[in-house]
Design a protein around this motif. Structure first.
Motif, PDB file in Angstrom:
ATOM      1  N   PRO A  16      20.844 -38.987  53.857  1.00 32.25           N
ATOM      2  CA  PRO A  16      20.087 -38.561  54.929  1.00 32.25           C
ATOM      3  C   PRO A  16      21.189 -37.656  55.935  1.00 32.25           C
ATOM      4  O   PRO A  16      21.914 -37.119  55.490  1.00 32.25           O
ATOM      5  N   PRO A  17      20.779 -37.373  56.815  1.00 34.59           N
ATOM      6  CA  PRO A  17      21.090 -36.230  58.139  1.00 34.59           C
ATOM      7  C   PRO A  17      22.611 -36.455  58.057  1.00 34.59           C
ATOM      8  O   PRO A  17      22.796 -35.035  58.111  1.00 34.59           O
ATOM      9  N   TRP A  18      23.299 -37.156  58.191  1.00 33.29           N
ATOM     10  CA  TRP A  18      25.022 -37.314  58.158  1.00 33.29           C
ATOM     11  C   TRP A  18      25.449 -37.077  57.394  1.00 33.29           C
ATOM     12  O   TRP A  18      26.170 -36.505  57.393  1.00 33.29           O
ATOM     13  N   LEU A  19      24.821 -37.226  55.788  1.00 34.23           N
ATOM     14  CA  LEU A  19      25.501 -37.037  54.937  1.00 34.23           C
ATOM     15  C   LEU A  19      25.389 -35.513  54.653  1.00 34.23           C
ATOM     16  O   LEU A  19      25.780 -34.799  52.748  1.00 34.23           O
ATOM     17  N   ILE A  20      24.248 -34.840  54.870  1.00 31.30           N
ATOM     18  CA  ILE A  20      23.755 -33.158  54.815  1.00 31.30           C
ATOM     19  C   ILE A  20      24.884 -31.776  54.624  1.00 31.30           C
ATOM     20  O   ILE A  20      25.085 -31.141  53.425  1.00 31.30           O
ATOM     21  N   PRO A  21      25.682 -32.202  55.111  1.00 32.54           N
ATOM     22  CA  PRO A  21      27.055 -31.453  54.956  1.00 32.54           C
ATOM     23  C   PRO A  21      27.990 -31.493  54.033  1.00 32.54           C
ATOM     24  O   PRO A  21      28.414 -30.392  53.265  1.00 32.54           O
ATOM     25  N   LEU A  22      28.185 -32.981  53.110  1.00 34.84           N
ATOM     26  CA  LEU A  22      28.938 -33.249  52.238  1.00 34.84           C
ATOM     27  C   LEU A  22      28.116 -32.412  50.516  1.00 34.84           C
ATOM     28  O   LEU A  22      28.562 -31.787  50.083  1.00 34.84           O
ATOM     29  N   VAL A  23      26.476 -33.184  50.647  1.00 40.81           N
ATOM     30  CA  VAL A  23      25.448 -32.568  49.682  1.00 40.81           C
ATOM     31  C   VAL A  23      25.346 -31.212  49.933  1.00 40.81           C
ATOM     32  O   VAL A  23      25.024 -30.662  48.436  1.00 40.81           O
ATOM     33  N   GLU A  24      25.452 -30.603  50.926  1.00 41.11           N
ATOM     34  CA  GLU A  24      25.108 -28.647  51.219  1.00 41.11           C
ATOM     35  C   GLU A  24      26.715 -27.955  51.003  1.00 41.11           C
ATOM     36  O   GLU A  24      26.566 -27.224  49.705  1.00 41.11           O
ATOM     37  N   ARG A  25      27.502 -28.411  50.827  1.00 41.67           N
ATOM     38  CA  ARG A  25      29.124 -27.921  49.719  1.00 41.67           C
ATOM     39  C   ARG A  25      30.088 -28.545  49.239  1.00 41.67           C
ATOM     40  O   ARG A  25      30.950 -28.917  50.003  1.00 41.67           O
ATOM     41  N   PRO A  26      29.099 -29.035  48.733  1.00 44.69           N
ATOM     42  CA  PRO A  26      30.508 -30.340  47.626  1.00 44.69           C
ATOM     43  C   PRO A  26      31.245 -29.282  47.135  1.00 44.69           C
ATOM     44  O   PRO A  26      32.720 -29.522  47.086  1.00 44.69           O
ATOM     45  N   GLY A  27      31.232 -27.953  46.952  1.00 47.19           N
ATOM     46  CA  GLY A  27      32.374 -27.145  46.764  1.00 47.19           C
ATOM     47  C   GLY A  27      33.606 -26.773  47.428  1.00 47.19           C
ATOM     48  O   GLY A  27      35.202 -26.708  47.482  1.00 47.19           O
ATOM     49  N   ALA A  28      33.092 -27.090  48.949  1.00 43.69           N
ATOM     50  CA  ALA A  28      34.548 -27.139  50.418  1.00 43.69           C
ATOM     51  C   ALA A  28      34.939 -28.742  50.378  1.00 43.69           C
ATOM     52  O   ALA A  28      36.461 -28.382  50.884  1.00 43.69           O
ATOM     53  N   VAL A  29      34.326 -29.406  50.051  1.00 42.11           N
ATOM     54  CA  VAL A  29      35.825 -30.298  49.462  1.00 42.11           C
ATOM     55  C   VAL A  29      36.312 -30.203  48.690  1.00 42.11           C
ATOM     56  O   VAL A  29      37.837 -30.898  48.768  1.00 42.11           O
ATOM     57  N   THR A  30      36.262 -30.155  47.794  1.00 42.82           N
ATOM     58  CA  THR A  30      37.497 -29.641  46.815  1.00 42.82           C
ATOM     59  C   THR A  30      38.549 -28.422  47.762  1.00 42.82           C
ATOM     60  O   THR A  30      39.531 -28.631  47.482  1.00 42.82           O
ATOM     61  N   THR A  74      21.527 -38.412  62.790  1.00 41.96           N
ATOM     62  CA  THR A  74      22.144 -36.780  63.187  1.00 41.96           C
ATOM     63  C   THR A  74      22.960 -36.345  61.915  1.00 41.96           C
ATOM     64  O   THR A  74      23.327 -36.618  61.932  1.00 41.96           O
ATOM     65  N   ARG A  75      22.771 -35.028  62.050  1.00 42.51           N
ATOM     66  CA  ARG A  75      23.218 -34.385  60.565  1.00 42.51           C
ATOM     67  C   ARG A  75      24.901 -34.530  61.644  1.00 42.51           C
ATOM     68  O   ARG A  75      25.072 -33.929  62.686  1.00 42.51           O
ATOM     69  N   GLY A  76      25.418 -34.469  60.415  1.00 48.20           N
ATOM     70  CA  GLY A  76      26.758 -34.745  61.091  1.00 48.20           C
ATOM     71  C   GLY A  76      27.612 -36.026  61.550  1.00 48.20           C
ATOM     72  O   GLY A  76      28.968 -35.822  61.742  1.00 48.20           O
ATOM     73  N   ILE A  77      26.614 -36.517  62.413  1.00 47.19           N
ATOM     74  CA  ILE A  77      27.458 -37.973  62.652  1.00 47.19           C
ATOM     75  C   ILE A  77      27.034 -39.009  62.374  1.00 47.19           C
ATOM     76  O   ILE A  77      26.260 -40.001  62.240  1.00 47.19           O
ATOM     77  N   LEU A  78      28.107 -39.495  61.904  1.00 46.28           N
ATOM     78  CA  LEU A  78      28.543 -40.733  61.423  1.00 46.28           C
ATOM     79  C   LEU A  78      28.040 -41.973  62.459  1.00 46.28           C
ATOM     80  O   LEU A  78      28.053 -42.317  63.322  1.00 46.28           O
ATOM     81  N   PRO A  79      27.219 -42.444  61.381  1.00 43.27           N
ATOM     82  CA  PRO A  79      26.559 -43.542  61.659  1.00 43.27           C
ATOM     83  C   PRO A  79      27.124 -44.687  61.728  1.00 43.27           C
ATOM     84  O   PRO A  79      28.316 -45.423  61.575  1.00 43.27           O
TER      85      PRO A  79
END
Length: 260
Positions: A16-30, A74-79
């Protein structure tokens, strides 16, 4: 096919759009996970990981990081109704007894990758119907002493995961779909340290009514909030020793108004 091949069906387009930032940048979480960890602690973890691998005492493992919520948004907006699946390990277990954790565990010889391991273990622990979810991305492997596991978090989403519950009380004490807003709420955030930690290193934790989420799980959740852009300013000077933090738990209630 080896477990290290990371085989398994990932469907990032189902995010979903609200999870895209995590899916696109998994390395950023590390990277966010490592940001608050002192260099000497990171060096000690790296050395312990190398030693465990060389001695053959480490094991591969995977955990399921399952967000539930609407398939749109919405991208990045938590439901408002998004939640995260969390368990509390039974107090009788050898490692990490009584700790809040993502469902997951050690790889079996027949597992063909972290996705397989995470889904199998989540089903065994929570009764989750994995056909109702979409594995989206794989985060970097992280070493967890003293259990000696090299853990791979598997990020997934479900519009509706269905019922979940404790399957085996000897392994799991609690299964909960925790509102993500409970983790975002600054009033629920503290820093926690253990007395035997070298240099009294304190990490991010979440004090909820039914559980204290700290350690590896707390650090991963904190990192995801930062990368997704959901985090709000909170008091990082509110530092508690682990026993003191556990004593603050109010197990009699569920997720009340203070956690909304």
């Amino acid at each position: 096919m080896s477990w290290d091949s990371r085989a398994g069906d990932l469907t990032p387009d189902a995010a979903p759009p609200w999870l895209i930032p995590l899916v696109e940048r998994p390395g950023a979480v590390t990277q966010a996970y490592r940001t608050g960890v002192p260099h000497d602690v990171l060096a000690a973890l790296a050395a312990a990981s190398t030693t465990a691998r060389a001695a053959g005492s480490s094991r591969d493992a995977a955990v399921l990081v399952l967000f539930s919520g609407p398939p749109d948004g919405t991208r990045g907006i938590l439901p408002e109704d998004a939640d995260l699946l969390v368990t509390v390990r039974a107090g009788t277990l050898r490692h990490h007894a009584g700790q809040a954790a993502f469902p997951g565990g050690a790889a079996d010889p027949d597992d063909d990758g972290p996705v397989t391991t995470a889904l199998r273990e989540a089903t065994e622990e929570t009764g989750l119907d994995t056909a109702r979810l979409h594995p989206l991305a794989i985060l970097d492997r992280m070493f967890i002493p003293p259990s000696g596991f090299h853990v791979v978090p598997v990020l997934a989403h479900s519009p509706d995961p269905g019922p979940v519950a404790v399957v085996d009380e000897s392994e799991t004490a609690l299964v909960a779909r925790v509102p993500v807003r409970a983790f975002v709420n600054p009033e629920n955030r503290i820093m926690v340290y253990r007395k035997n930690n070298t240099g009294r290193f304190a990490g991010p934790a979440f004090l909820l009514n039914q559980m204290l989420v700290w350690g590896f799980t707390g650090q991963v959740i904190s990192a995801m909030l930062d990368v997704a852009g959901w985090a709000q300013p909170w008091d990082t000077d509110n530092v508690r020793e682990l026993g003191e933090a556990m004593a603050l738990l109010d197990a009699a209630d569920s997720y009340g108004d203070a956690q909304r």
